[in-house]
Structure formats: C-alpha cells, structure tokens
Design an enzyme around this catalytic site. Structure first.
Site, mmCIF file in Angstrom:
data_model
loop_
_atom_site.group_PDB
_atom_site.id
_atom_site.type_symbol
_atom_site.label_atom_id
_atom_site.label_comp_id
_atom_site.label_asym_id
_atom_site.label_seq_id
_atom_site.Cartn_x
_atom_site.Cartn_y
_atom_site.Cartn_z
ATOM 1 N N ASP A 38 0.830 -1.201 0.000
ATOM 2 C CA ASP A 38 0.000 0.000 0.000
ATOM 3 C C ASP A 38 0.871 1.259 0.000
ATOM 4 O O ASP A 38 1.954 1.271 0.587
ATOM 5 C CB ASP A 38 -0.891 -0.024 1.257
ATOM 6 C CG ASP A 38 -2.080 0.905 1.122
ATOM 7 O OD1 ASP A 38 -2.315 1.437 0.009
ATOM 8 O OD2 ASP A 38 -2.779 1.103 2.127
ATOM 9 N N ASN A 86 -10.777 -2.741 -6.383
ATOM 10 C CA ASN A 86 -9.940 -1.809 -7.160
ATOM 11 C C ASN A 86 -10.519 -1.482 -8.535
ATOM 12 O O ASN A 86 -10.104 -0.510 -9.175
ATOM 13 C CB ASN A 86 -8.508 -2.348 -7.326
ATOM 14 C CG ASN A 86 -7.667 -2.257 -6.068
ATOM 15 O OD1 ASN A 86 -6.738 -3.032 -5.860
ATOM 16 N ND2 ASN A 86 -7.969 -1.290 -5.203
HETATM 17 C C1 FPP Z 1 -1.569 0.085 -3.602
HETATM 18 O O1 FPP Z 1 -1.173 1.440 -3.670
HETATM 19 C C2 FPP Z 1 -0.971 -0.698 -4.707
HETATM 20 C C3 FPP Z 1 -1.668 -1.245 -5.750
HETATM 21 C C4 FPP Z 1 -3.122 -1.109 -5.932
HETATM 22 C C5 FPP Z 1 -0.976 -2.018 -6.823
HETATM 23 C C6 FPP Z 1 0.173 -2.837 -6.362
HETATM 24 C C7 FPP Z 1 0.758 -3.607 -7.478
HETATM 25 C C8 FPP Z 1 2.078 -3.783 -7.705
HETATM 26 C C9 FPP Z 1 3.131 -3.194 -6.840
HETATM 27 C C10 FPP Z 1 2.545 -4.593 -8.873
HETATM 28 C C11 FPP Z 1 2.220 -6.052 -8.833
HETATM 29 C C12 FPP Z 1 2.758 -6.757 -10.029
HETATM 30 C C13 FPP Z 1 2.189 -7.815 -10.698
HETATM 31 C C14 FPP Z 1 2.902 -8.411 -11.847
HETATM 32 C C15 FPP Z 1 0.869 -8.411 -10.333
HETATM 33 P P1 FPP Z 1 -2.302 2.525 -3.755
HETATM 34 O O2 FPP Z 1 -2.524 2.898 -5.176
HETATM 35 O O3 FPP Z 1 -3.523 2.056 -3.033
HETATM 36 O O4 FPP Z 1 -1.620 3.708 -2.983
HETATM 37 P P2 FPP Z 1 -2.352 4.859 -2.165
HETATM 38 O O5 FPP Z 1 -3.122 4.190 -1.059
HETATM 39 O O6 FPP Z 1 -1.226 5.684 -1.665
HETATM 40 O O7 FPP Z 1 -3.233 5.588 -3.144
#
Ligand code: FPP
Length: 261
Positions: A38, A86
């Site tokens: 996160d 999401n």
């Molecule tokens: C949360 O940060 C993260 C995600 C929704 C995506 C995580 C995915 C990866 C790191 C890549 C995975 C790779 C593969 C190949 C499946 P957020 O966007 O919720 O951050 P925020 O809470 O600060 O907005």
C-alpha cells in the site's frame, strides 16, 4: 526450504546500520510471508509524480522483496496486487495497472525461471483484460514445474468473494451427492479457497501506515502475525523485509494456547 548461504550473504552484504542478517534466526524464517502493498499513490503524490509512477516504483520494490524471499528460503510469498474493489478506481488507473501487470510479468519471467519460482494467482483472473490474462496464463504454464518458492499474486481478489465461491463449490458437491453436509469442516472450506495448496501466512506486512485487512485473506490470516510500517510500498525493500522478520521472530506465538517460554 533450502537457501544458498553464499548468495544469501552476498544479497544482504551492504546493510543499513539498524538491521543485518545477524539479526535473523535462519532456523525460524516464516514459511509464508504476505504483503499488502500500500502507498504507491501517496509515494508518487509526495514527489509531484503521477500515480502510475508510484505503481512502477512499487513493482521495483516487489522485485527486491521477491529476490530477498528466495534468498532467505521463504516457501511462499503472496502479495495483494489488485482487489475486487480496485475496479472502482478511475478507468485510466485500472487500464494502467493491467498494462503494468502484463508488462512486468513478461519482463520478470526470466528472473522467475532463473530463481525456480512457481507462480500462482489468487482470485478470478478469467475476467481480466485479454492481454493481461494471456500473459498471466503463459506465466502459470511456464513456471508450473518449478520447485522453489511459490509467488502467489492476488489479482482481482477479495476474501469475501473467495469465501462465497468456496460455499458455492461445496454446495454443488452436496447437491451432486458427492459430499455430506456433515463433512463440511474447516479443512473442507480451506480446500476450496484459492490458497488450497498453500500454508497459511505466518507474517503479514502492510505498508503505508494503514491498519486494516481490506478484504485480504480473511480466513487464512487467523493466526498470522501482523507487521505494520509507515513506509510507503515503493520505499519498502529487502531491509524492510528483514526488519519485519526480526519483529516476527520476537513475537510470542501462542495460537490460543499458553506461552512456551
Ligand atoms: C496500492 O497502492 C498498490 C496497488 C493497488 C498495486 C500494487 C501492485 C504492484 C506493486 C505490482 C504487482 C505486479 C504484478 C505483476 C501483479 P495505492 O494505489 O492504493 O496507494 P495509495 O493508497 O497511496 O493511493
């Protein structure tokens, strides 16, 4: 699980002041480490960058954690990449994530092959955009005979949807006369989850200071130890992982019983 002492020492050689391999008991590495990644968006915003840059940096962090887990001899690393909720994000961000997933997977396949990592997906990947789905299916097929660490990526995953699916599957078996309702016990439910072939997570890491499960592995984390850090996921790395494992090893795990100490 096995680990290569030489590669392990090399990978963790240049350590920060507060943590090193010496802080880790290699005989008590958690079998299954799970990450709620996160803070990608906030990491990017804090730098005046677009959210996509945060997700790209998050992928780099995941690569470091994958290799670190392989080096430490972790059996299973799972990571929450995309939840059933999401889909509610702006379409442009969903499209970008799906594109990044496919691209990352193609780019990382050689590493996964070299490190003998077997890939698994938790969640319904059949409804993902065609390109992403095809790349994931190719990755599954290409790594299916690997015998090293399992990388379980939760994509289009939600624990409540997973439990409802398990109930549906069990009900169908009862309706078909293959199963008696009296045989539905904890192991029957566990056997119908996406994680049926995996041990339960022992250590769950959540980054970015949030303190919730967000519909992640609700059944499987019953006795997991939680490690929460304010670090945004893109800044998490092998050293963050070592800190989490050191904290895990300092916990008194009682599983509802009394302390062994
Ligand atoms: C949360 O940060 C993260 C995600 C929704 C995506 C995580 C995915 C990866 C790191 C890549 C995975 C790779 C593969 C190949 C499946 P957020 O966007 O919720 O951050 P925020 O809470 O600060 O907005």
């Amino acid at each position: 699980m096995r680990y290569d002492v030489e590669k392990l020492g090399e990978f963790f050689a240049e350590h920060p002041a507060d943590i090193s391999l010496d802080d880790i008991d290699m005989a008590r590495i958690p079998r299954h480490v799970s990450c709620i990644m996160d803070g990608n968006g906030r990491w990017a915003t804090a730098r005046g960058l677009g959210r996509g840059e945060g997700h790209k940096a998050g992928i780099v962090a995941l690569q470091d954690v994958i290799t670190a887990c392989v080096r430490l001899g972790v059996d299973v690393l799972s990571a929450y990449a995309f939840s059933t909720e999401n889909w509610n994000r702006p379409q442009t961000e969903v499209n970008l994530l799906m594109h990044l997933f496919a691209k990352t997977f193609v780019d990382e396949l050689p590493l996964l092959k070299r490190e003998n990592v077997r890939v698994e997906f938790l969640g319904d990947i059949s409804v993902l955009p065609k390109k992403t789905r095809e790349v994931f299916e190719y990755g599954l097929e290409q790594t299916s005979d690997h015998t090293g660490m399992t990388l379980a990526l939760a994509v289009n995953y939600g624990a409540r949807a997973e439990l409802a699916r398990a109930a549906r599957l069990l009900a169908k078996e009862v309706a078909a006369g293959h199963l008696s309702p009296d045989d539905i016990d904890e192991s029957a439910i566990a056997d119908h989850l996406y994680t049926a072939d995996l041990p339960d997570p022992e250590l769950v890491i959540r980054t970015s200071g949030e303190m919730r499960l967000s519909n992640y592995l609700l059944w499987q984390v019953a006795y997991a130890e939680f490690y929460l850090t304010d670090t945004y996921w893109p800044d998490f790395d092998r050293w963050g992982l070592l800190r989490a494992i050191a904290a895990f090893q300092g916990r008194d795990r009682r599983f509802g019983g009394l302390s062994a100490r």
